[in-house]
Design a protein around this motif. Structure first.
Motif, PDB file in Angstrom:
ATOM      1  N   HIS A   1       4.033 -36.167  -6.777  1.00 16.46           N
ATOM      2  CA  HIS A   1       3.522 -36.264  -8.072  1.00 16.46           C
ATOM      3  C   HIS A   1       4.008 -35.060  -8.853  1.00 16.46           C
ATOM      4  N   ALA A   2       3.686 -34.987 -10.115  1.00 14.09           N
ATOM      5  CA  ALA A   2       4.320 -33.912 -10.995  1.00 14.09           C
ATOM      6  C   ALA A   2       3.129 -32.733 -11.062  1.00 14.09           C
ATOM      7  N   GLY A   3       2.006 -32.989 -10.664  1.00 12.15           N
ATOM      8  CA  GLY A   3       0.924 -31.612 -10.672  1.00 12.15           C
ATOM      9  C   GLY A   3       0.015 -31.862 -11.597  1.00 12.15           C
ATOM     10  N   PRO A   4      -1.024 -31.045 -11.861  1.00  7.13           N
ATOM     11  CA  PRO A   4      -0.958 -29.984 -10.962  1.00  7.13           C
ATOM     12  C   PRO A   4      -1.881 -30.507  -9.764  1.00  7.13           C
ATOM     13  N   GLY A   5      -2.576 -31.527  -9.977  1.00  5.76           N
ATOM     14  CA  GLY A   5      -3.419 -31.978  -8.757  1.00  5.76           C
ATOM     15  C   GLY A   5      -3.207 -33.435  -8.620  1.00  5.76           C
ATOM     16  N   LEU A   6      -4.018 -34.010  -7.543  1.00  3.77           N
ATOM     17  CA  LEU A   6      -3.659 -35.303  -7.271  1.00  3.77           C
ATOM     18  C   LEU A   6      -4.565 -36.307  -8.267  1.00  3.77           C
ATOM     19  N   PRO A   7      -3.902 -37.411  -8.663  1.00  2.00           N
ATOM     20  CA  PRO A   7      -4.455 -38.101  -9.621  1.00  2.00           C
ATOM     21  C   PRO A   7      -5.776 -38.627  -9.288  1.00  2.00           C
ATOM     22  N   PRO A   8      -6.523 -38.795 -10.270  1.00  2.00           N
ATOM     23  CA  PRO A   8      -7.811 -39.769  -9.881  1.00  2.00           C
ATOM     24  C   PRO A   8      -7.653 -40.957  -9.340  1.00  2.00           C
ATOM     25  N   GLY A   9      -8.529 -41.296  -8.359  1.00  2.00           N
ATOM     26  CA  GLY A   9      -8.368 -42.674  -7.531  1.00  2.00           C
ATOM     27  C   GLY A   9      -7.499 -42.455  -6.208  1.00  2.00           C
ATOM     28  N   THR A  10      -7.000 -41.254  -6.083  1.00  5.56           N
ATOM     29  CA  THR A  10      -6.316 -41.209  -4.830  1.00  5.56           C
ATOM     30  C   THR A  10      -7.249 -41.614  -3.673  1.00  5.56           C
ATOM     31  N   PRO A  11      -7.035 -42.301  -2.494  1.00  6.54           N
ATOM     32  CA  PRO A  11      -7.754 -42.444  -1.616  1.00  6.54           C
ATOM     33  C   PRO A  11      -7.941 -41.151  -0.696  1.00  6.54           C
ATOM     34  N   PRO A  12      -8.947 -41.003  -0.019  1.00  8.57           N
ATOM     35  CA  PRO A  12      -9.110 -39.787   0.919  1.00  8.57           C
ATOM     36  C   PRO A  12      -7.951 -40.204   2.091  1.00  8.57           C
ATOM     37  N   GLY A  13      -7.395 -38.935   2.536  1.00  9.10           N
ATOM     38  CA  GLY A  13      -6.518 -38.823   3.608  1.00  9.10           C
ATOM     39  C   GLY A  13      -5.007 -39.101   3.009  1.00  9.10           C
ATOM     40  N   VAL A  14      -4.769 -39.407   1.857  1.00 12.06           N
ATOM     41  CA  VAL A  14      -3.381 -39.271   1.174  1.00 12.06           C
ATOM     42  C   VAL A  14      -3.123 -37.754   0.644  1.00 12.06           C
ATOM     43  N   ARG A  15      -2.219 -36.975   1.177  1.00 12.47           N
ATOM     44  CA  ARG A  15      -1.502 -35.883   1.037  1.00 12.47           C
ATOM     45  C   ARG A  15      -0.646 -35.757  -0.443  1.00 12.47           C
ATOM     46  N   GLY A  16      -1.069 -34.741  -1.094  1.00  9.56           N
ATOM     47  CA  GLY A  16       0.171 -34.859  -2.246  1.00  9.56           C
ATOM     48  C   GLY A  16       1.153 -33.926  -2.056  1.00  9.56           C
ATOM     49  N   LEU A  17       2.204 -33.985  -2.631  1.00  6.82           N
ATOM     50  CA  LEU A  17       3.525 -33.057  -2.679  1.00  6.82           C
ATOM     51  C   LEU A  17       4.158 -33.036  -3.986  1.00  6.82           C
ATOM     52  N   THR A  18       4.579 -31.916  -4.347  1.00  7.70           N
ATOM     53  CA  THR A  18       5.565 -31.815  -5.511  1.00  7.70           C
ATOM     54  C   THR A  18       6.887 -31.252  -5.232  1.00  7.70           C
ATOM     55  N   GLU A  19       7.347 -31.471  -6.278  1.00  7.46           N
ATOM     56  CA  GLU A  19       8.958 -30.704  -6.065  1.00  7.46           C
ATOM     57  C   GLU A  19       8.979 -29.197  -5.785  1.00  7.46           C
ATOM     58  N   GLU A  20       7.872 -28.774  -6.459  1.00  7.44           N
ATOM     59  CA  GLU A  20       7.779 -27.381  -6.226  1.00  7.44           C
ATOM     60  C   GLU A  20       7.751 -26.883  -4.525  1.00  7.44           C
ATOM     61  N   ASP A  21       7.168 -27.686  -3.797  1.00  9.06           N
ATOM     62  CA  ASP A  21       6.970 -27.433  -2.487  1.00  9.06           C
ATOM     63  C   ASP A  21       8.338 -27.552  -1.617  1.00  9.06           C
ATOM     64  N   ALA A  22       9.349 -27.883  -2.373  1.00 12.05           N
ATOM     65  CA  ALA A  22      10.549 -28.136  -1.556  1.00 12.05           C
ATOM     66  C   ALA A  22      11.260 -26.908  -2.070  1.00 12.05           C
ATOM     67  N   ALA A  23      10.856 -26.040  -2.960  1.00 10.82           N
ATOM     68  CA  ALA A  23      11.802 -24.709  -3.179  1.00 10.82           C
ATOM     69  C   ALA A  23      11.934 -24.051  -1.911  1.00 10.82           C
ATOM     70  N   GLY A  24      13.408 -23.403  -1.811  1.00 10.22           N
ATOM     71  CA  GLY A  24      13.702 -22.692  -0.530  1.00 10.22           C
ATOM     72  C   GLY A  24      14.066 -23.677   0.645  1.00 10.22           C
ATOM     73  N   HIS A  25      13.791 -24.974   0.583  1.00 10.21           N
ATOM     74  CA  HIS A  25      14.385 -25.823   1.663  1.00 10.21           C
ATOM     75  C   HIS A  25      15.744 -26.147   1.561  1.00 10.21           C
ATOM     76  N   PRO A  26      16.370 -26.287   2.677  1.00 15.46           N
ATOM     77  CA  PRO A  26      17.887 -26.821   2.734  1.00 15.46           C
ATOM     78  C   PRO A  26      17.750 -28.012   2.099  1.00 15.46           C
ATOM     79  N   THR A  27      19.246 -28.591   1.814  1.00 12.07           N
ATOM     80  CA  THR A  27      19.240 -30.048   1.699  1.00 12.07           C
ATOM     81  C   THR A  27      19.245 -30.830   2.771  1.00 12.07           C
ATOM     82  N   ALA A  28      19.087 -32.267   2.653  1.00  8.95           N
ATOM     83  CA  ALA A  28      19.081 -32.959   3.905  1.00  8.95           C
ATOM     84  C   ALA A  28      20.275 -33.522   4.219  1.00  8.95           C
ATOM     85  N   SER A  29      21.262 -32.906   4.238  1.00  8.57           N
ATOM     86  CA  SER A  29      22.519 -33.434   4.438  1.00  8.57           C
ATOM     87  C   SER A  29      22.711 -33.678   5.789  1.00  8.57           C
ATOM     88  N   ASP A  30      21.991 -33.375   6.714  1.00  7.11           N
ATOM     89  CA  ASP A  30      21.908 -33.817   8.194  1.00  7.11           C
ATOM     90  C   ASP A  30      21.045 -34.967   8.528  1.00  7.11           C
TER      91      ASP A  30
END
Length: 523
Positions: free
Chosen positions: A125-154
Motif C-alpha cells: 500500500h501507499a501508507g501511512p498505515g494499513l487500510p481499515p478492514g484489513t484482516p488480522p494477520g495481514v502484513r503491510g509493506l510499502t515501497e519505502e521498505d524496499a529502499a536499499g534492497h538490490p533488484t531481483a535480477s537473480d
C-alpha cells in the motif's frame, strides 16, 4: 486488452517471439529504451528503466518479507498513485506472487472479504498505515521498505501457466467474485516488435480508470506494451480530463459510459473544442458497458472526426474482446465487429443461432482462459466465456445488445429490455443519466421502474417535480418510443445514480431505493 483500429502497413521482416510474461516485457522495454516515459500521473512520471529498477527492488523486499511463489499479495492504491501501483504490480509478478489489485475507495467490509477469500497475507500500500478492514494477520509493506534492497535480477521469471492476478467482478447485481488470470492470459497480444506496437497513431493515451478494475488493468498492460505513453488522471473531473487532453496532446481517449456522460454534460467541453484542445484525438474508446445511443452520438459530434469504439469484454472473458466501430448512421447498434470469429449467439442449449436471431452471447478467449476462485457456474466452457448478455447480430453484421440476462423484466406475458428503456429515456432533452430495472408487481410479477438524473435542476425531494419534469411528463414523452408494457410504472429523480468504481450502475442499490414509499408511482 483494448486495441486500436489498424494502424496501417507494418514493415516486412522477421517477427520476434512474443513475451511470455509481463515482467519479461518490462525487462525488454527497459533495455530497449529505458528513458522513455511509460506512465504519467499528475506530476509523477515513470520511465521504463525506473519501472524495472523499482519493481525489482520491491520484488526482492517482498521475498525477504516471506513471499513464496504462488502467494497472494493485495495491492491497495488510489488513482493518484498510479505510478506506485504500476511498480507494485510488476514487483508482485516478478517476485512470483499473485497480485490482488484493490482501489483505495473499497469499503472496509469489501476489502476484508476480498483479502480473506483470496488468502492474502501481504498487502502493499501507499501508507501511512494499513487500510481499515484489513484482516488480522495481514502484513503491510510499502515501497519505502524496499529502499536499499538490490533488484531481483537473480529471481527466475514466473511460469507463464501460473496464476498472476485475481480481480473481483463488478458486483452490480450480486456479490463480487474473484477471477483468476495466468501470466499467459495477461500478456496475450503483447509484442517485442517495435513496428507492431498498439496505438502508434498516438503520442499519449488518456484514461481515468481505477485500480482494481478490469479496464484499469487493461490500461496498465497498454502502458507496458503500447507505442504511446499512458496518461492516467489522478482525479476525474470533466475540466481536468479535457485539460489533460490538450496538455499531453492525447491521441486516444478511453472512458466508461459514466465519464462520457459527465464530459458531454460539462460546459468545459465546448470551450475545449473551440480552443482546438481536442484536435489531436483520433480514437475515443468506451468499455465496461455499452454506451447509450444518445451518448455515443454525442461523443461522435464532440470529438469529430475521431472514431468512436465500444469494446465488448468482461473481467471473466479477457483478453477476449470484440471491437465495435460505432456508426452514427446506425446508432441503435454499438457497432459492427471487426471479426465475428470469436463471438457466438446461442439458444439456451448452447446451439449457435443464425443472423438476426436473439440469444445468449459468448466470447472465445485466444489465450489461457480465466477462472473463478470458486464454482464456475457454467460460465467457462471449452475456451468460451458466457457473457450473461442477450443480443443478436443482424444481417449486416452489426451487434445489438438486448439486455443483461438477469436484468430482463418479465412483466405479465412480456419480456422487457431495460437497455431499450434506458436508450429511450436518454432521448429526452432534460435527461442527463438514467437506469431502468424491474420491481415486483402483485399481478404482473414485475414492472419497469426508472431512476432519472435531470439536467441542471435542483432537487425538491426524492421523486418530486424538477422544473416541470415529472414522471407523468416523462412517460407521455416515451409513448412514441416504447410499448405500453415497456413504460416505467415508477419513476424517481436523483442527483446521481449509484455506481461502482468501474462506473457501472449498481442496480441492486437502485432496486432498494425504487421500492421505498417515497417513489413517485404513476398508473
Amino acid at each position: 486488452m483494448i486495441r486500436r483500429p489498424g494502424s496501417g502497413r507494418v514493415p516486412a521482416g522477421p517477427v520476434p517471439a512474443p513475451p511470455a510474461t509481463l515482467p519479461e516485457l518490462l525487462a525488454h522495454r527497459a533495455a530497449a529504451h529505458g528513458d522513455r516515459t511509460a506512465v504519467i500521473n499528475g506530476p509523477a512520471r515513470l520511465d521504463f528503466a525506473a519501472w524495472q529498477g523499482r519493481s525489482g527492488a520491491l520484488a526482492f523486499a517482498l521475498r525477504a518479507a516471506g513471499l513464496a511463489t504462488g502467494d497472494r499479495v493485495g495491492l491497495w492504491f488510489g488513482t493518484d498513485r498510479w505510478t506506485e501501483y504500476a511498480v507494485a504490480f510488476l514487483a508482485v509478478l516478478r517476485g512470483g506472487g499473485v497480485a490482488v489489485p484493490l482501489s483505495d475507495r473499497t469499503p472496509p467490509a469489501a476489502l476484508g472479504h476480498v483479502l480473506t477469500s483470496a488468502g492474502v497475507r501481504l498487502l502493499v500500500h501507499a501508507g501511512p498505515g494499513l487500510p481499515p478492514g484489513t484482516p488480522p494477520g495481514v502484513r503491510g509493506l510499502t515501497e519505502e521498505d524496499a529502499a536499499g534492497h538490490p533488484t531481483a535480477s537473480d529471481l527466475p521469471l514466473p511460469d507463464p501457466a501460473a496464476p498472476a492476478q485475481i480481480l473481483s467482478t463488478s458486483g452490480t447485481t450480486g456479490a463480487p467474485k474473484g477471477v483468476v488470470a495466468t501470466h499467459a492470459n495477461l500478456v496475450h497480444g503483447c509484442t517485442h516488435d517495435e513496428r507492431r506496437r498498439p496505438l502508434r497513431h498516438s503520442r499519449t493515451f488518456l484514461h481515468a480508470f481505477s485500480v482494481g478494475s478490469n479496464a484499469g488493468q487493461t490500461m496498465l498492460v497498454n502502458a507496458l506494451n503500447a507505442h504511446a505513453s499512458c496518461v492516467t488522471a489522478p482525479q476525474f473531473t470533466p475540466a481536468r480530463f479535457l485539460r489533460a487532453i490538450a496538455e499531453h496532446r492525447v491521441g486516444s481517449v478511453f472512458v466508461v459510459p459514466a465519464t462520457a456522460i459527465e464530459l458531454l454534460g460539462s460546459s468545459a467541453l465546448a470551450a475545449a473544442a473551440d480552443s482546438g484542445g481536442l484536435d489531436t484525438v483520433r480514437l475515443v474508446g468506451s468499455t465496461a458497458a455499452a454506451l447509450p445511443q444518445q451518448v455515443a452520438l454525442g461523443l461522435s459530434r464532440a470529438f469529430a472526426p475521431a472514431q468512436i469504439v465500444n469494446y465488448y469484454t468482461s473481467t471473466e472473458s479477457a483478453p477476449a474482446q470484440i471491437t465495435l466501430l460505432f456508426d452514427a448512421n446506425r446508432p441503435q447498434s454499438p457497432g459492427r465487429p471487426a471479426s465475428l470469429a470469436d463471438l457466438r449467439v446461442t439458444d439456451d442449449t448452447g446451439r449457435p443461432l443464425p443472423p438476426g436471431e436473439p440469444g445468449e452471447l459468448w466470447l472465445r478467449s485466444p489465450a489461457a482462459p480465466r477462472t473463478y476462485l470458486g464454482d464456475d457456474d457454467g460460465v467457462f466452457q471449452d475456451g468460451w466465456t458466457r457473457m450473461g448478455d442477450l443480443g443478436r447480430v443482424d444481417e449486416d453484421g452489426f451487434l445489438h445488445l438486448l439486455d443483461r440476462e438477469r436484468d430482463v423484466v418479465k412483466s405479465g406475458a412480456h419480456k422487457v429490455s431495460t437497455l431499450q428503456v434506458e436508450n429511450a429515456l436518454f432521448t429526452h432533452p432534460d435527461v442527463v443519466d438514467a437506469a431502468a430495472i424491474g420491481v415486483p408487481h402483485p399481478v404482473l410479477g414485475s414492472v419497469v421502474a426508472a431512476a432519472v438524473v435531470p439536467r441542471g435542476t435542483d432537487p425538491v425531494g426524492s421523486g418530486g417535480d424538477r422544473d416541470g419534469l415529472t414522471a407523468t411528463a416523462l412517460r407521455t414523452f416515451l409513448l412514441d418510443l416504447l410499448a405500453v408494457h415497456e413504460l416505467p410504472a415508477t419513476v424517481i429523480f436523483l442527483d446521481s445514480l449509484p455506481r461502482n468504481e468501474a462506473g457501472k450502475v449498481l442496480k441492486r442499490e437502485l432496486r432498494r431505493t425504487l421500492t421505498h414509499d417515497h417513489c413517485e408511482a404513476t398508473p
